[in-house]
Design a protein around this motif. Structure first.
Motif, PDB file in Angstrom:
ATOM      1  N   PRO A 201       0.810  -1.222   0.000  1.00 22.96           N
ATOM      2  CA  PRO A 201       0.000   0.000   0.000  1.00 22.96           C
ATOM      3  C   PRO A 201       0.842   1.270   0.000  1.00 22.96           C
ATOM      4  CG  PRO A 201      -0.109  -1.116   2.143  1.00 22.96           C
ATOM      5  CD  PRO A 201       0.567  -2.052   1.205  1.00 22.96           C
ATOM      6  N   ASP A 202       2.019   1.233   0.610  1.00 23.74           N
ATOM      7  CA  ASP A 202       2.890   2.412   0.612  1.00 23.74           C
ATOM      8  C   ASP A 202       3.363   2.744  -0.801  1.00 23.74           C
ATOM      9  OD1 ASP A 202       2.654   2.666   3.357  1.00 23.74           O
ATOM     10  OD2 ASP A 202       4.452   1.494   3.774  1.00 23.74           O
TER      11      ASP A 202
ATOM     12  N   LEU B 103       1.799   1.934  -3.603  1.00 20.75           N
ATOM     13  CA  LEU B 103       0.652   2.435  -4.367  1.00 20.75           C
ATOM     14  C   LEU B 103       0.345   3.883  -4.001  1.00 20.75           C
ATOM     15  CD1 LEU B 103      -1.781  -0.636  -4.349  1.00 20.75           C
ATOM     16  CD2 LEU B 103      -0.085   0.016  -6.062  1.00 20.75           C
ATOM     17  N   ASP B 104       0.475   4.214  -2.720  1.00 16.05           N
ATOM     18  CA  ASP B 104       0.249   5.609  -2.305  1.00 16.05           C
ATOM     19  C   ASP B 104       1.259   6.542  -2.961  1.00 16.05           C
ATOM     20  OD1 ASP B 104      -1.956   5.112  -0.751  1.00 16.05           O
ATOM     21  OD2 ASP B 104      -0.850   4.983   1.141  1.00 16.05           O
ATOM     22  N   ASN B 105       2.524   6.085  -3.064  1.00 13.88           N
ATOM     23  CA  ASN B 105       3.553   6.902  -3.717  1.00 13.88           C
ATOM     24  C   ASN B 105       3.215   7.166  -5.171  1.00 13.88           C
ATOM     25  OD1 ASN B 105       5.233   7.299  -1.519  1.00 13.88           O
ATOM     26  ND2 ASN B 105       6.437   5.443  -1.895  1.00 13.88           N
TER      27      ASN B 105
ATOM     28  N   LYS C 184       0.428   7.708  -6.338  1.00 17.88           N
ATOM     29  CA  LYS C 184      -0.654   8.696  -6.446  1.00 17.88           C
ATOM     30  C   LYS C 184      -0.097  10.115  -6.410  1.00 17.88           C
ATOM     31  CE  LYS C 184      -3.982   5.638  -4.151  1.00 17.88           C
ATOM     32  NZ  LYS C 184      -4.814   5.398  -2.949  1.00 17.88           N
ATOM     33  N   ASN C 185       1.217  10.193  -6.155  1.00 16.04           N
ATOM     34  CA  ASN C 185       1.898  11.486  -6.116  1.00 16.04           C
ATOM     35  C   ASN C 185       2.391  11.829  -7.520  1.00 16.04           C
ATOM     36  OD1 ASN C 185       4.076  13.435  -5.916  1.00 16.04           O
ATOM     37  ND2 ASN C 185       4.089  13.060  -3.709  1.00 16.04           N
TER      38      ASN C 185
ATOM     39  N   PHE D 182      -6.186   0.262 -10.002  1.00 20.31           N
ATOM     40  CA  PHE D 182      -5.446   1.513  -9.827  1.00 20.31           C
ATOM     41  C   PHE D 182      -4.642   1.838 -11.079  1.00 20.31           C
ATOM     42  CE2 PHE D 182      -1.340   3.464  -8.415  1.00 20.31           C
ATOM     43  CZ  PHE D 182      -1.852   4.735  -8.160  1.00 20.31           C
TER      44      PHE D 182
ATOM     45  N   HIS E 259      -2.271   9.922 -12.637  1.00 21.81           N
ATOM     46  CA  HIS E 259      -1.647  10.854 -11.695  1.00 21.81           C
ATOM     47  C   HIS E 259      -0.443  11.571 -12.309  1.00 21.81           C
ATOM     48  CE1 HIS E 259      -4.060   9.560  -8.229  1.00 21.81           C
ATOM     49  NE2 HIS E 259      -4.014   8.362  -8.800  1.00 21.81           N
TER      50      HIS E 259
END
Length: 331
Positions: free
Chosen positions: A269-270, A272-274, A276-277, A308, A313
């Motif tokens: 998840p970390d 995938l969150d990156n 989104k940046n 995703f 993004h």
């Protein structure tokens, strides 16, 4: 990255292919020792010939393995030592079905004509056996011949692909010595002593949670394996490879929650969150722009498996690349 057109060809002459090997490249065998204690024979039986009602005879001593039957090794009595009485008594026996089911799988190498455990063959999803026709040893020798003419671009592509995955996972420098010491210089899977092994290839550090799912390798979470079991584990989630007892021990050593190890695979998840940046995505696209096909493969895999899409993004990606990725997705 797109596959390059072949630029070399290994011409084979006088190749040895014994009659009993022909047509056996995808045939799997079960290998096991005869259960008669006085017999030292090791049997290889075609897996597709072992059905629910099997009967297998040892050709040396004529011992018969039969479904539903068992072999006794001793009589036992379970004693309550405090009350000095027998709680239970019976026979210690091994069920033939269980013995055959746990037996290691083997297959023939179509090059060296020998039968070997399947984990010594690389995976090949298109083949019926799920493994390549040639064993890892023969493949390595073959590649050492062919790679004499390997161009530098291919080395660079392979290195950059790995670097991209490591960047996305957030992996940093690790302390190999600490990991080796934590595992007592032994393969976690088989206990093989690796203390005298000098080559890192022969005592690799495994991504306990696979890099395929964008998890990093760290000093805390790495697993020490021998080369064979590292190849066998490659790409698998821990629950797909280790038994419950091993998973519990691995949780203690690596600090990874047992529920994660024994559960189903999921993406980091970390990571995938990156993705989104916008700055992170655009930096990755720029850094690895020469390998856009590999970026597209990753984007499409994440889109299929998680829904995703990190292309959304990006502030700079061309519609041409998006259209190409969408076209690949339809295939």
């Amino acid at each position: 990255m797109s596959r390059r057109s072949p630029y070399t060809k290994v011409l084979k002459e006088n190749q040895i292919r014994e009659a009993h090997i022909k047509g056996m490249g995808d045939v799997l065998f079960k290998g096991f020792q005869c259960l008669r204690s006085s017999c030292k024979n090791f049997l290889f039986v075609r897996k597709d010939e072992i059905n629910e009602e099997f009967e297998i005879e040892c050709p040396v001593c004529q011992f018969k393995f039969k479904s539903g039957e068992e072999t006794k090794f001793y009589d036992y009595k379970l004693e309550n030592t405090k009350e000095n009485k027998i709680i239970e008594e019976g026979e210690f026996a091994i069920l033939h079905d269980d013995y055959i089911n746990e037996a290691q799988e083997y297959k023939y190498c179509i090059v060296c004509n020998t039968i070997k455990p399947t984990y010594l063959f690389d995976k090949h999803s298109a083949r019926a056996s799920g493994r390549q026709g040639e064993c890892r040893l023969c493949k390595g020798v073959y590649n050492s011949i062919k790679n004499q003419s390997r161009i530098s671009d291919q080395h660079r592509e392979a290195a950059q692909k790995r670097r991209m995955y490591l960047d996305l996972s957030g992996q940093h420098k690790i302390d190999s010595k600490t990991i080796h010491e934590r595992f007592g210089y032994k393969c976690f899977k088989c206990g093989k002593d690796l203390s005298t092994v000098k080559s890192a290839i022969e005592r690799p550090l495994d991504h306990t949670l696979p890099i395929y799912y964008l998890f990093p390798l760290s000093t805390d979470n790495a697993t020490l394996l021998c080369r064979d079991h590292n190849g066998e584990k490659s790409g698998k989630w821990p629950s797909e490879y280790y038994n419950p007892t091993e998973l519990k021990k691995l949780s203690v050593i690596t600090g990874i929650d047992y529920d994660i190890l024994q559960g189903k695979a999921f993406y980091n998840p970390d990571a995938l969150d990156n993705l989104k940046n916008s700055d992170v995505v655009d930096a990755m696209l720029t850094k690895y722009s020469a390998y856009m096909d590999e970026i597209i493969k990753l984007r499409n895999r994440l889109l299929k498996e998680t829904g995703f899409d990190f292309f959304k993004h990006s502030k700079i990606i061309s519609p041409v690349h998006i259209a190409k990725a969408d076209e690949y997705l339809k295939k």
